[in-house]
Every structure is written in structure tokens, then in C-alpha cells.
Design an enzyme around this catalytic site. Sequence first.
Site, PDB file in Angstrom:
ATOM      1  CB  CYS A 276      -0.918   0.011   1.212  1.00 55.73           C
ATOM      2  SG  CYS A 276      -1.655  -1.584   1.627  1.00 55.73           S
ATOM      3  N   GLY A 278       1.383   4.365  -1.629  1.00 58.28           N
ATOM      4  CA  GLY A 278       1.242   5.815  -1.726  1.00 58.28           C
ATOM      5  C   GLY A 278       1.229   6.512  -0.391  1.00 58.28           C
ATOM      6  N   PRO A 279       1.859   7.696  -0.300  1.00 63.59           N
ATOM      7  CG  PRO A 279       2.448   9.775   0.622  1.00 63.59           C
ATOM      8  CD  PRO A 279       1.713   8.500   0.941  1.00 63.59           C
ATOM      9  N   GLY A 281       6.740   7.527   0.928  1.00 63.72           N
ATOM     10  CA  GLY A 281       7.821   7.834   1.859  1.00 63.72           C
ATOM     11  C   GLY A 281       8.499   6.584   2.394  1.00 63.72           C
ATOM     12  CD  GLU A 299      -1.759   4.286  -3.931  1.00 60.89           C
ATOM     13  OE1 GLU A 299      -2.946   4.631  -4.079  1.00 60.89           O
ATOM     14  OE2 GLU A 299      -1.247   3.971  -2.835  1.00 60.89           O
ATOM     15  CG  ASP A 325      -7.544  -4.293  -4.996  1.00 61.63           C
ATOM     16  OD1 ASP A 325      -6.984  -4.253  -3.881  1.00 61.63           O
ATOM     17  OD2 ASP A 325      -8.760  -4.540  -5.130  1.00 61.63           O
ATOM     18  CG  ASP A 342       1.672   2.318   6.045  1.00 60.44           C
ATOM     19  OD1 ASP A 342       0.862   2.339   6.983  1.00 60.44           O
ATOM     20  OD2 ASP A 342       2.278   3.330   5.651  1.00 60.44           O
ATOM     21  CB  CYS A 395      -0.784   6.268  10.746  1.00 58.25           C
ATOM     22  SG  CYS A 395      -0.315   7.815  11.555  1.00 58.25           S
TER      23      CYS A 395
END
Length: 457
Positions: A276, A278-279, A281, A299, A325, A342, A395
Site C-alpha cells: 500500500c 502511496g505516497p 515515503g 498503489e 489492488d 501499511d 497510523c
Amino acid sequence: MTDRNPRNRAPQRRPDRVRRVAYQVIRQVTAEGGYANLALNKALREARLGGRDAAFCTELVHGTLRWQGTYDAFLARSVSRALEDLDPELLDLLRLGSHQLLNMRVDSYAAVSEMVTLTRSELGQKRTGLVNAVLRKISQRTLDQWIAAVAPPLDEDRLGHLAIANAHPRWVIEAFDRALEGSGLEELLVADNEPPRVTLVARPGLADVDELVAAGATPARWSPYGAVLDAGGDPGRIAAVAGGRAGVQDEGSQLVAIALASAKVDGDDTNWLDLCAGPGGKSALLASLMQDGQLTAVEPLKHRAELVRQNLRAAPGNHKVLVGDGTKPTWPAGSFDRVLADVPCSGLGALRRRPEARWRRTPEDVEELRPLQEALLDSAVTSVRPGGVVAYVTCTPHPDETRAVVDAVLARRDDAVLEDARPLFPGVPDLGEGPDVQLWPHLHGTDAMYLALIRRS
């Protein structure tokens, strides 16, 4: 022709430019669903605000959005009608005025006068009387006095009191209290309301911390690749950041990526997957941490996949970015040695950075994300080879998005085990009883990142 009413032609006082920019950004966020950081950065550039004006505008925007729910509780006691009956643009003006009166060092007379002038400019003369009257009522008490008047008593309804006193929705506080198991809740809420520092990452092999320090940063506490811009400022002015050799990345995000790269795997270790991405980092940090081999970053959205490519532009090696996907792999099972999952989440761990998120998210969002989180973790475990590892990362500290997801997926499989991730965070204190790791703003100064390390057996 002679002006018959010269006294009605007196020039109107112009609104303060900084407050006007702040109000327009707040309207973009509340009315159009914009993101405060993106809308604010764009507005500051277009208005050419810098230095103290930019700092003042930032505090007006972020503070007003952060304390929105608490100010609404105060305003409900100060307006003669229900808040839902007020026009949204008027309510945002009252919130902006309340923040100046209660949480900023702005003279009360000046704050009310400036907001009346801004009201006249933005909404017309008819609204100025109400704004003047309501904000004068707000100014008659301090923040602590308003909390004492509005919040339920601490000894009768602890969580309800903390919701008003610390500007968090009650359901979020309840989730945090579950995750913390009753210890440190108030400290977390206070930390959540502190503006975060700008944290940088020096991507290994491309830049080092010394270069960032020479540009005005100080070394981060836990990440060997992290540095902090103590005085804020524009990270884009740093050559390493502008060239993609370094980036802006919270220290917690760095630590979970480093943990995945540090975990022991048996056999080959040349094929990594960011499921997963994007974006991008974490993709960029993982690609820099690889000694040899290829990172595949997946992504589903094209514009975010392009951001991943931009973040990977300086990384050595031939890495791939796929638009697809992650729950429907196009690669054979067991193709990768390490996998980062993530997953999309509520983002409740980054409320310091996204002041509007606490009022925008709902319990239903957490419930709706759960099937996707489980599907992505299941796909990640299937994608890693026996002996390889998966890092499940969110997160958010919400228990329904962290341990509950891991437990649910592992309960359905007999080919994966949860390992103790704490040794992968050397020197970082207060990691709990394990085996998973939850970072916290009040304990570690990071976003509330969660990591569970899963080994394919």
C-alpha cells in the site's frame, strides 16, 4: 451630482489580510472537505505570507480546527439559537474568533474588532452585530473557566470532561483509553494538541544526517536516519530534500520501515514488496535500505502511484511501481522476502498533523475500513515466502485497527506466526509487553504508529 448622504460613504476598514487567508482556508476544510496542510500551504504561497505572518496564519488555521468541538460547546452557551441553525460560514468565523480569545495571545478588544471587520467583508454588515455580541461573551471567561462551566465534572464523567478540556471527540478518547489500558491518557491528549516538528529522513546511501544538520536540523532521538528542523521552515530549501535524497517523514514512520528491513530472514533477501505504497515515503526508505534487489511498490490510485515514483527517483536500483489492488495480487504466492502492509486506516495516530481529522472521522469509518485491512494483511501474508516477514503497519492506535485485525487474520491461517517486534526498535523505551509495538506522541514524540511482525511459517 451632490452626495446626499456623505456620512454613509465613509470608507470601510479593510480586514486583516492574515486573518482573511486563515478564514478562507478554514472554509475550504470545513465546507469542501479539504486537507488543512495542503490548503494552507497553497494559500500561504499565493498570498506570499512568510515569517511571522505565516506562523500566525498557521496557528489560526490549525488551532481553530484542532479545538473546533470544544469551541462549539462554548458557543452553544453563547448563542441564542442552536448551532446547527447557524450558517456554516458564520460558525467558522465564531470559531476563529474564539481561538484568538482563548488560546492565543491576542488582545480581546483587537480580536473582536478584527473579527467584526472580517465578518463585514466576508458576510456583510447584517452579521456583524451577532459576531460582536457572541465574541464579547466568549471573551468574558478564560479557557479554563469555560471548561469548568461547560464540561462535566472530572470525578463524575472523566472521559466526558477530557473530551471538552482536550478537544477530542469522546469516541476517540474511549479508543485511546482502551489502547493505553488506563495509563497516560491525559498526557497523550495534551501531546496530540501540540504542533508537531518537521522531521526529515536522510535516505541511506543518498544522504546522511550530518548533511541535514549542516542545513539547520538536529539529529532525531531514535531513528539513525532522522533529523528535526527545530525552527520549522521550508524543508524544500534543503538540497538533499529538493533532490529526493532526503524527505519529510515522521520518526515513527521511519522506525517501522527500519524495523521491517532489520528483521532476520532466512535465505534470499532481494525481493521486497510495499503493498500500500502511496505516497511513497516508506517505499523510498526501504529502497534505500536494500543492499541489492528490487522493491515492488503497489498503489491503486494513479496520481498517488506517481507520487511513489517521484519519491523513488533517487533510489539506486531498478524498482517497480504498479497501479493495482493489493487485495488482488498479480504475482504468484510467496514471491517476496519482505512485505510492508501499511494499510489505509482512520489516521487517529496523526492528529497532531491533521487537526481536522479528529472531527471528520467517525466510528463508522473504523468499522468500514476493517474488512479492507484484513484483506490486505491476508494478501501480504500470502505474498511473502516461507521464512520471510510481513510488517502490518497502521497510523492509528485504535485497537479495532491494530491487534484485532492481526488476531483475526492469524486465526484463519496456520502458516503464519506473530513475532516479538520490540528488539527491532533498539534504544526506544516504553514499548509495552509486546509482541507488537505501539508508538505514542506523549512517550516517543512520534505519530502513534503501530507495527506487528508476522513470519510466514
